[in-house]
Motif scaffolding. Structure first.
Motif, PDB file in Angstrom:
ATOM      1  N   ILE A  64      13.367   4.326   2.443  1.00 31.13           N
ATOM      2  CA  ILE A  64      12.902   3.509   1.324  1.00 31.13           C
ATOM      3  C   ILE A  64      11.790   4.268   0.607  1.00 31.13           C
ATOM      4  CG2 ILE A  64      11.814   1.321   0.679  1.00 31.13           C
ATOM      5  CD1 ILE A  64      13.158   0.091   3.147  1.00 31.13           C
ATOM      6  N   SER A  65      11.878   4.374  -0.700  1.00 31.82           N
ATOM      7  CA  SER A  65      10.902   5.132  -1.469  1.00 31.82           C
ATOM      8  C   SER A  65       9.525   4.467  -1.395  1.00 31.82           C
ATOM      9  CB  SER A  65      11.344   5.245  -2.930  1.00 31.82           C
ATOM     10  OG  SER A  65      11.301   3.971  -3.551  1.00 31.82           O
ATOM     11  N   ARG A  69       8.261   0.284  -1.198  1.00 28.72           N
ATOM     12  CA  ARG A  69       7.847  -0.224   0.108  1.00 28.72           C
ATOM     13  C   ARG A  69       7.052  -1.521   0.018  1.00 28.72           C
ATOM     14  NH1 ARG A  69       6.135   5.657   2.693  1.00 28.72           N
ATOM     15  NH2 ARG A  69       8.277   6.495   2.749  1.00 28.72           N
ATOM     16  N   GLY A  70       6.168  -1.621  -0.971  1.00 23.46           N
ATOM     17  CA  GLY A  70       5.388  -2.848  -1.131  1.00 23.46           C
ATOM     18  C   GLY A  70       6.274  -4.034  -1.455  1.00 23.46           C
ATOM     19  N   LEU A  71       7.270  -3.822  -2.337  1.00 25.99           N
ATOM     20  CA  LEU A  71       8.189  -4.898  -2.692  1.00 25.99           C
ATOM     21  C   LEU A  71       9.047  -5.301  -1.504  1.00 25.99           C
ATOM     22  CD1 LEU A  71       9.352  -3.764  -6.261  1.00 25.99           C
ATOM     23  CD2 LEU A  71       7.904  -5.740  -5.689  1.00 25.99           C
ATOM     24  N   ARG A  75       9.193  -8.907   0.156  1.00 30.53           N
ATOM     25  CA  ARG A  75      10.455  -9.624   0.322  1.00 30.53           C
ATOM     26  C   ARG A  75      10.629 -10.092   1.762  1.00 30.53           C
ATOM     27  NH1 ARG A  75      15.508  -9.888   1.823  1.00 30.53           N
ATOM     28  NH2 ARG A  75      17.122 -10.596   0.363  1.00 30.53           N
ATOM     29  N   ILE A  76      10.297  -9.237   2.723  1.00 30.34           N
ATOM     30  CA  ILE A  76      10.416  -9.611   4.130  1.00 30.34           C
ATOM     31  C   ILE A  76       9.450 -10.743   4.457  1.00 30.34           C
ATOM     32  CG2 ILE A  76      10.040  -8.811   6.497  1.00 30.34           C
ATOM     33  CD1 ILE A  76      11.053  -6.047   5.556  1.00 30.34           C
ATOM     34  N   LEU A  77       8.227 -10.663   3.926  1.00 25.43           N
ATOM     35  CA  LEU A  77       7.256 -11.737   4.140  1.00 25.43           C
ATOM     36  C   LEU A  77       7.779 -13.048   3.556  1.00 25.43           C
ATOM     37  CD1 LEU A  77       4.457 -12.723   5.034  1.00 25.43           C
ATOM     38  CD2 LEU A  77       3.582 -11.964   2.804  1.00 25.43           C
ATOM     39  N   ALA A  78       8.361 -12.979   2.356  1.00 20.61           N
ATOM     40  CA  ALA A  78       8.929 -14.183   1.741  1.00 20.61           C
ATOM     41  C   ALA A  78      10.047 -14.749   2.606  1.00 20.61           C
ATOM     42  CB  ALA A  78       9.448 -13.855   0.340  1.00 20.61           C
ATOM     43  N   GLU A  79      10.885 -13.870   3.164  1.00 18.39           N
ATOM     44  CA  GLU A  79      11.991 -14.322   4.008  1.00 18.39           C
ATOM     45  C   GLU A  79      11.474 -15.043   5.248  1.00 18.39           C
ATOM     46  OE1 GLU A  79      15.728 -14.881   3.961  1.00 18.39           O
ATOM     47  OE2 GLU A  79      15.590 -12.828   3.225  1.00 18.39           O
ATOM     48  N   ASP A 165      14.295 -13.763  -4.300  1.00 17.49           N
ATOM     49  CA  ASP A 165      15.318 -13.157  -5.148  1.00 17.49           C
ATOM     50  C   ASP A 165      14.719 -12.538  -6.408  1.00 17.49           C
ATOM     51  OD1 ASP A 165      17.108 -13.900  -3.256  1.00 17.49           O
ATOM     52  OD2 ASP A 165      18.123 -15.432  -4.431  1.00 17.49           O
ATOM     53  N   VAL A 166      13.621 -13.108  -6.902  1.00 17.78           N
ATOM     54  CA  VAL A 166      12.934 -12.488  -8.038  1.00 17.78           C
ATOM     55  C   VAL A 166      12.367 -11.132  -7.615  1.00 17.78           C
ATOM     56  CG1 VAL A 166      10.909 -12.653  -9.539  1.00 17.78           C
ATOM     57  CG2 VAL A 166      12.407 -14.632  -9.258  1.00 17.78           C
ATOM     58  N   VAL A 167      11.788 -11.074  -6.418  1.00 15.34           N
ATOM     59  CA  VAL A 167      11.284  -9.800  -5.892  1.00 15.34           C
ATOM     60  C   VAL A 167      12.440  -8.815  -5.710  1.00 15.34           C
ATOM     61  CG1 VAL A 167      10.199  -8.676  -3.907  1.00 15.34           C
ATOM     62  CG2 VAL A 167       9.276 -10.835  -4.784  1.00 15.34           C
ATOM     63  N   THR A 168      13.573  -9.314  -5.213  1.00 14.01           N
ATOM     64  CA  THR A 168      14.731  -8.450  -4.985  1.00 14.01           C
ATOM     65  C   THR A 168      15.205  -7.804  -6.280  1.00 14.01           C
ATOM     66  OG1 THR A 168      15.426  -9.845  -3.130  1.00 14.01           O
ATOM     67  CG2 THR A 168      17.083  -8.389  -4.063  1.00 14.01           C
TER      68      THR A 168
END
Length: 289
Positions: A64-65, A69-71, A75-79, A165-168
């Motif tokens: 992952i670039s 990485r921050g996004l 996303r993982i935190l949101a999940e 999904d917005v982050v995705t």
């Protein structure tokens, strides 16, 4: 001969069925095993299966670039934050009700796209969003006898899914989806482990263990089908088949748990599905409104 559109529709329906069967198994196992213990055990199994699939498909070969990485972490935190209200709502509400509320996600994503991403949304789709939310209110019924904290938690899960999904959408196209799935499954597994430390563990029978493994297999199948569906057919034709999840939610709720929604819940579900399909159709025919 099956066309790409029909193949994509079948894959979308299979994905929704797999995810709903997973939810039903989680709800069933949670009746006899402490919630976070079950989450941890399923997390171990799911992480191993998804990691094997990611390795098999070469997802780990592409790092992952740094820019993404921050996004990915967000996303993982949101999940993880989604999972907590969702799993609590799932284990305390009828399966069909939770499934129906989650069908509002295409509407909330359209709304978020207009508010936060500057995407064009015409008045017809604004009306569809408002009508769809009226359908959600028929299911949740604030102020009614059936209203409780678990309905709010299901709505919180919808809000979290929308944020995720917005982050995705902001991720680069070359970020390996399966690699994100592995780290997400591992994060939820860790959440289950931490949560399980605060309550004594219950013995797990062979049948319960089989159900937990089954839930992991369905999660893997759902994710695999959802990847495959993006590679065939036209998304405008395929996307409405996501609402087959509601059919599975109704059937499994009735057969497994003896639940059948009342008339207002069914009416609200129908409104959500109808407005969601209209929104998807409108996006396909008139992207600007």
């Amino acid at each position: 001969m099956m066309t790409d559109n029909l193949r994509g529709a079948a894959l979308m329906a299979a994905s929704m069925a797999a995810f709903t069967f997973n939810d039903a198994l989680i709800k069933l196992v949670a009746e006899t095993i402490p919630l976070f213990q079950m989450v941890f055990l399923r997390g171990v199994s799911a992480t191993v299966l998804v990691a094997l699939l990611a390795w098999r498909m070469g997802a780990f070969a592409r790092p992952i670039s740094r820019a993404d990485r921050g996004l990915v972490a967000l996303r993982i935190l949101a999940e993880v934050c989604i999972f907590i209200p969702f799993i609590i709502a799932l284990t305390h509400m009828p399966l069909a009700n939770v499934t129906a509320i989650l069908q509002a996600v295409p509407l909330t994503i359209t709304l978020a796209g207009a508010l936060f991403l500057g995407e064009a949304v015409g008045w017809r789709r604004w009306v569809a969003i408002l009508v769809g939310f009226a359908g959600v209110l028929l299911i949740v019924r604030p102020g009614g006898d059936g209203f409780n904290i678990y309905a709010l938690l299901a709505l919180a899960a919808v809000a979290g899914i929308t944020l995720r999904d917005v982050v995705t959408r902001k991720l680069s196209a070359d970020v390996p989806s399966l690699q994100i799935a592995v780290w997400t499954a591992l994060a939820i597994c860790c959440l289950g482990f931490v949560g399980s430390l605060f309550r004594p563990w219950a013995p797990v029978s062979a049948f319960e263990g089989l159900q937990i493994v089954g839930a992991s297999v369905f999660i893997l199948g759902g994710y695999l089908f959802s990847i495959m569906v993006m590679r065939v057919g036209e998304i405008g034709f395929i996307a409405p088949f996501r609402y087959t999840a509601l059919v599975w939610g109704l059937l499994l709720g009735w057969v497994v748990f003896g639940e059948w929604p009342d008339g207002l819940t069914l009416l609200g579900s129908g409104i959500i599905v109808a407005t969601g399909i209209y929104t998807l159709w409108r996006e396909r025919v008139h992207p600007a409104g």
